[in-house]
Design a protein around this motif. Sequence first.
Motif, PDB file in Angstrom:
ATOM      1  N   UNK A 171       0.812  -1.222   0.000  1.00  0.00           N
ATOM      2  CA  UNK A 171       0.000   0.000   0.000  1.00  0.00           C
ATOM      3  C   UNK A 171       0.847   1.275   0.000  1.00  0.00           C
ATOM      4  N   UNK A 172       2.030   1.236   0.627  1.00  0.00           N
ATOM      5  CA  UNK A 172       2.748   2.492   0.872  1.00  0.00           C
ATOM      6  C   UNK A 172       3.130   3.251  -0.397  1.00  0.00           C
ATOM      7  N   UNK A 185       0.179   5.011  -1.554  1.00  0.00           N
ATOM      8  CA  UNK A 185      -0.204   6.072  -0.611  1.00  0.00           C
ATOM      9  C   UNK A 185       0.670   7.299  -0.815  1.00  0.00           C
ATOM     10  N   UNK A 202      -0.400   9.077  -3.896  1.00  0.00           N
ATOM     11  CA  UNK A 202      -1.619   9.850  -3.667  1.00  0.00           C
ATOM     12  C   UNK A 202      -1.352  11.096  -2.850  1.00  0.00           C
ATOM     13  N   UNK A 203      -0.516  10.950  -1.815  1.00  0.00           N
ATOM     14  CA  UNK A 203      -0.233  12.107  -0.962  1.00  0.00           C
ATOM     15  C   UNK A 203       0.467  13.206  -1.748  1.00  0.00           C
ATOM     16  N   UNK A 229      -2.187  15.057  -3.832  1.00  0.00           N
ATOM     17  CA  UNK A 229      -3.011  16.007  -3.074  1.00  0.00           C
ATOM     18  C   UNK A 229      -2.187  17.201  -2.610  1.00  0.00           C
ATOM     19  N   UNK A 287       6.131   3.123  11.245  1.00  0.00           N
ATOM     20  CA  UNK A 287       5.076   3.006  10.226  1.00  0.00           C
ATOM     21  C   UNK A 287       3.926   2.161  10.761  1.00  0.00           C
ATOM     22  N   UNK A 295      -3.856  12.838   4.996  1.00  0.00           N
ATOM     23  CA  UNK A 295      -4.178  11.465   4.622  1.00  0.00           C
ATOM     24  C   UNK A 295      -5.681  11.294   4.481  1.00  0.00           C
ATOM     25  N   UNK A 329      -7.917  13.306   3.457  1.00  0.00           N
ATOM     26  CA  UNK A 329      -8.475  13.818   2.214  1.00  0.00           C
ATOM     27  C   UNK A 329      -7.735  13.280   1.001  1.00  0.00           C
ATOM     28  N   UNK A 330      -6.936  12.239   1.205  1.00  0.00           N
ATOM     29  CA  UNK A 330      -6.265  11.615   0.068  1.00  0.00           C
ATOM     30  C   UNK A 330      -6.777  10.205  -0.161  1.00  0.00           C
ATOM     31  N   UNK A 331      -6.875   9.425   0.907  1.00  0.00           N
ATOM     32  CA  UNK A 331      -7.133   7.999   0.737  1.00  0.00           C
ATOM     33  C   UNK A 331      -8.616   7.684   0.867  1.00  0.00           C
ATOM     34  N   UNK A 387     -10.952   1.875   3.610  1.00  0.00           N
ATOM     35  CA  UNK A 387     -10.723   0.445   3.410  1.00  0.00           C
ATOM     36  C   UNK A 387     -12.039  -0.310   3.529  1.00  0.00           C
ATOM     37  N   UNK A 429     -10.594  -5.956   4.228  1.00  0.00           N
ATOM     38  CA  UNK A 429      -9.234  -5.458   3.979  1.00  0.00           C
ATOM     39  C   UNK A 429      -8.623  -4.923   5.264  1.00  0.00           C
TER      40      UNK A 429
END
Lengths: 176, 361
Positions: free
Chosen positions: A23-24, A27, A30-31, A34, B210, B318, B320-322, B325, B329
């Motif tokens: 996913x990273x 992500x 996407x970041x 934006x 992370x 984050x 407003x980006x992603x 799920x 998932x």
Amino acid sequence: MESLSNRKKVLEQKPMTVTEKMYLPAIFNGLSITMRHFFKKKPTILYPEQKREFGREFRGLHVLRRDEQGRERCTACGLCAVACPAEAITMVAGERKKGEEHLYREEKYAVTYEINMLRCIFCGLCEEACPKEAVFLQNDKTAPPRFERDEFIYGKDRLVEPLERADSKENIKYRY
Amino acid sequence: MEIPALAIQALIILAIFGITLLIATYCTWAERRIAGFLQDRPGPNRVGPWGLGQPLADAVKLFFKEEFIPATANKWLFIAGPSLAMLTALMSSAVVPFGNTILSDEFGAIRIQGIEVNIGMLYIFGVVSLGVYGIMIGGWASNNKFSLLGAIRAASQNISYEIALGLSLIAVLMMTGTLSLREIALQQAEPLFGISGMNWNIFYQPLGFIIFLTCAFAETNRTPFDLPESEAELVGGYHTEYGSMKLGLYLFAEYVNIIVVSAVMSTLYFGGFNFPFQNEIGALLSSDPKVAHNIITVMGIGVFFLKIFAFIFFFMWVRWTLPRFRYDQLLNLGWKGLIPLSIINIILTGTAILLSEHFGW
């Protein structure tokens, strides 16, 4: 089954690859997108302070023009009212008296001239119909919102071009 | 403790309480502004300069709305839900060290912290896991299927991600050997490559960070893990039946949680109140070591809040980006992804500690 059009596509969901499962990377991608939008210039027009400029051929609020000597051009012939598809224009004709020559250009003039801005569809047919080049639709003005319906019936007080255009705001009494 | 010392402590607690609430209030404004900016629009900008009066206007609106309790709802639990959510959210900021000590002749060293306990991390864990009760109770008491679904989702999500959160933390605890947040922060003041105040745990625990970050998103019910709310499927999730200030408390509690989690993350991984070249700056500003220490503490508080703000911004960025799920998932990621990863992280950390002791690094 055999497809008739031969255009059928079989879509199969592929299992995610290792990078996709992490996913990273997606992500971060996407970041970054934006974040680019964060610093972009906003297309929003902050309305009451800023106004979008109308086009040159925009048909807005009507005006009854005067001639070079400041006399009303309208002779109340009624062609605009006939041309009007929305029947928004009404008028009452009157005869020019002696001593009023500086006010009205011809012998006949409009005593009242009213346009109902709620009926009007701003098609501009009145402008085309007018033989005296009296009525025009301005490209920089619109009818402002009001609380009462009768306030949308614009009479001569608000339609006729003020004598001195420079301080037009004082001549026209808008009831805000 | 002496009376003046107690009074100072009370003042610090009050200040932390007030500042947390103030930041939470302005988080609502920041969230909407940032959302606007990320979507190419200005966001709320009408109330006051840059829309800064917006949170006040929102609060006034929420306070003056009718207090409404559905007829079939369990009245006491319906009220207890948001109260509990807010209570637990505010409680956890008590042990966060907002700054180093202020040295004074009269009172000795004053810690910029609510209470210093040597089990600060455990305390935060306990309180944060209590936080899910607010959502659970509120969702159940609403007597609404959507609320209940949201509440159940919240419960299982929080339980799943708490495991990975705890496991990712164990690696940090193994490194630092203490549960006290202040101790952990102070250990990061050591120089790294000759830069004082840069010995941050993030350089030793990137994987752990992370995992912790991901779990923090899940624990605070933020997008991409905001399934308890998921307005597209569950109307409003656990707060479907809530209105007026009770809804306000729920939304507020979420922001307070974000602040606390940001503070904890900055303390654990980003050096807390330490900042690069702090000793050199202190020595430059004052030759008196006591005054220099105090100056550094005050600057450290500012730096700590900057770190919190950066994390809050990241949370909103984050969000407003992603996209959200799916529930399977979410659980797959939690149980099959993050928990094994955090166990691997523990093993790696343990090996590194053993090797470094063996070779004397």
